[in-house]
Enzyme design. Sequence first.
Site, short mmCIF file in Angstrom:
data_model
loop_
_atom_site.label_atom_id
_atom_site.label_comp_id
_atom_site.label_asym_id
_atom_site.label_seq_id
_atom_site.Cartn_x
_atom_site.Cartn_y
_atom_site.Cartn_z
N LYS A 66 -7.36 111.17 15.38
CA LYS A 66 -8.07 109.97 14.66
C LYS A 66 -8.57 110.56 13.48
O LYS A 66 -9.04 111.94 13.39
CB LYS A 66 -8.97 109.11 15.31
CG LYS A 66 -10.03 109.85 15.96
CD LYS A 66 -10.85 108.96 16.97
CE LYS A 66 -12.03 109.62 17.63
NZ LYS A 66 -12.77 108.95 18.25
N HIS A 123 -17.67 101.67 9.36
CA HIS A 123 -18.11 100.83 10.40
C HIS A 123 -19.09 99.65 9.47
O HIS A 123 -19.03 98.65 10.06
CB HIS A 123 -19.23 101.78 11.05
CG HIS A 123 -18.75 102.47 12.20
ND1 HIS A 123 -18.35 103.74 12.04
CD2 HIS A 123 -18.57 102.35 13.64
CE1 HIS A 123 -17.95 104.15 12.99
NE2 HIS A 123 -17.85 103.44 14.03
N ARG A 139 -18.21 116.38 14.08
CA ARG A 139 -17.17 115.91 14.81
C ARG A 139 -15.94 116.37 14.60
O ARG A 139 -14.89 116.56 15.58
CB ARG A 139 -17.06 114.01 14.54
CG ARG A 139 -18.16 113.66 15.08
CD ARG A 139 -18.03 112.13 14.56
NE ARG A 139 -16.98 111.16 15.31
CZ ARG A 139 -16.59 109.88 15.01
NH1 ARG A 139 -17.00 109.55 14.02
NH2 ARG A 139 -15.61 109.34 15.58
N ASP A 183 -8.64 101.38 14.34
CA ASP A 183 -9.81 101.50 14.61
C ASP A 183 -10.27 100.09 14.91
O ASP A 183 -9.66 99.02 14.89
CB ASP A 183 -10.48 102.08 13.51
CG ASP A 183 -11.88 102.94 13.70
OD1 ASP A 183 -12.20 102.82 15.09
OD2 ASP A 183 -12.44 103.84 13.06
N ARG A 188 -19.41 109.50 25.95
CA ARG A 188 -19.93 108.45 26.61
C ARG A 188 -20.17 108.67 28.13
O ARG A 188 -21.03 108.09 28.84
CB ARG A 188 -18.77 107.33 26.76
CG ARG A 188 -18.26 107.08 25.33
CD ARG A 188 -18.88 106.52 24.18
NE ARG A 188 -18.52 106.21 23.08
CZ ARG A 188 -19.01 106.27 21.91
NH1 ARG A 188 -20.33 106.47 21.61
NH2 ARG A 188 -18.25 105.87 20.60
N ASP A 208 -14.24 107.21 24.10
CA ASP A 208 -14.40 108.03 23.13
C ASP A 208 -15.19 109.19 23.73
O ASP A 208 -16.58 109.08 23.80
CB ASP A 208 -15.42 107.42 21.95
CG ASP A 208 -14.63 106.24 21.31
OD1 ASP A 208 -13.38 106.36 20.68
OD2 ASP A 208 -14.98 105.24 21.29
#
Length: 416
Positions: free
Chosen positions: A259, A272, A229, A343, A167, A159
């Site tokens: 996404k 999440h 984001r 996801d 990352r 990601d």
Amino acid sequence: MKRIFAVLAMLVCVIGGITGILLLGNDEGDDVSTKKVQDAAGGDHGITEISSKESVNTEKKPVDTTETTEDAVSELVDKTMAEMSLHDKVCQMMFVTPEGLTGTDDVMVAGDATKQALQAYPVGGIIYFANNFDNVDQTRDMISNTQSYSKIGLFIATDEEGGRVNRIMDTLGTTYIGPMYDYKDDGPDAAFENAKTIASDMSALGFNLDFAPVADVWSNPDNTVIGDRAYSDDYAQAAELVGSAVKGFQDGGVICTLKHFPGHGDTAEDSHYSSAYVNRTKAQIMADEMQPFRTGIDAGAELVMVGHLIVPDIDELPSTLSYKIATEMLRGDMKFDGVAITDSMEMESIADNYGVADSAVMAVQAGMDMLLQPADLAVAVNAIVTAVQNGDITEPRIDESVRRILTLKAERGLLE
């Protein structure tokens, strides 16, 4: 006309006893213009056009290599699938962390454990996180070794959105790109260049896929899981920027992913940790949230990630488990024919509410091609294989997804 002249000339030779013969065809001494076409397996085929030295004008018809390339890809995919067992096919639908593959913690090296795990479970892709990286050389070696152990080339992903979701920027010191939202007023050129920079840095390390760009629109100011984001808080502006970003990722050398379908920007909850609801009608979603997804698909995005989002106006199931959303909406309404991936299946909204086995089967029945991070790889694979054997899922349904996956891999030179 050229053929007529040749026949007349030869008749003259026969009648007159002339020994000179005009030879028509390719001659190694002629000037040759050669166009190279990359085939699905990464090799080159020379397509030769002859530049005639004769004085007769000949009109050259352009050579269309598209059909030839598509045929080569299709044949390669057919050959690969013919050699795969049902277990192999289902494994190809799995996208896992190195820890999820090997059962060990904080993997930074790909050795015997990785090799043996890939032999037992030949998954389709590996996703890495910051805990897997120490330095550039270590990262390259780990990725290269992992690829070498897989009979079918792997999608290698992370990601890398920019901003707070990165990352490798913070860990390995690649070019830092700030939050996408910060660039919204800089226009499509900035979105393109930022994406190309991210992709180029990833490609240099061995990555071939990025789980970006975020196509969600920050339409709910209280939404923190998406927030900056997103490329914009305006649907039309986000659409323009996301379309440009897709082209930037592609030019930088990586496959990209839109996404989180059908749009996570208006939710109040974080999927999440709990079920997240999109309290808008399908008509509103098609008019608004779909704008960035539509431009991204039109720009050639190869993957779409479906979020664990519940849209009560369409279905009570999370989108990843909903045929109405994953198939009727994504494939039917949006005309997307690429790879659809869930996801993370480890998220509490799925793992806690549906379990590993049932959610894996439901996702495939809904139309998903790949499952990202099933909480238990073996359980997920065995559940889908059993569902096929029991008739709850047909093998042609499995083949449909595997064909999409392998076709993309063949196009990217990941099949031998």
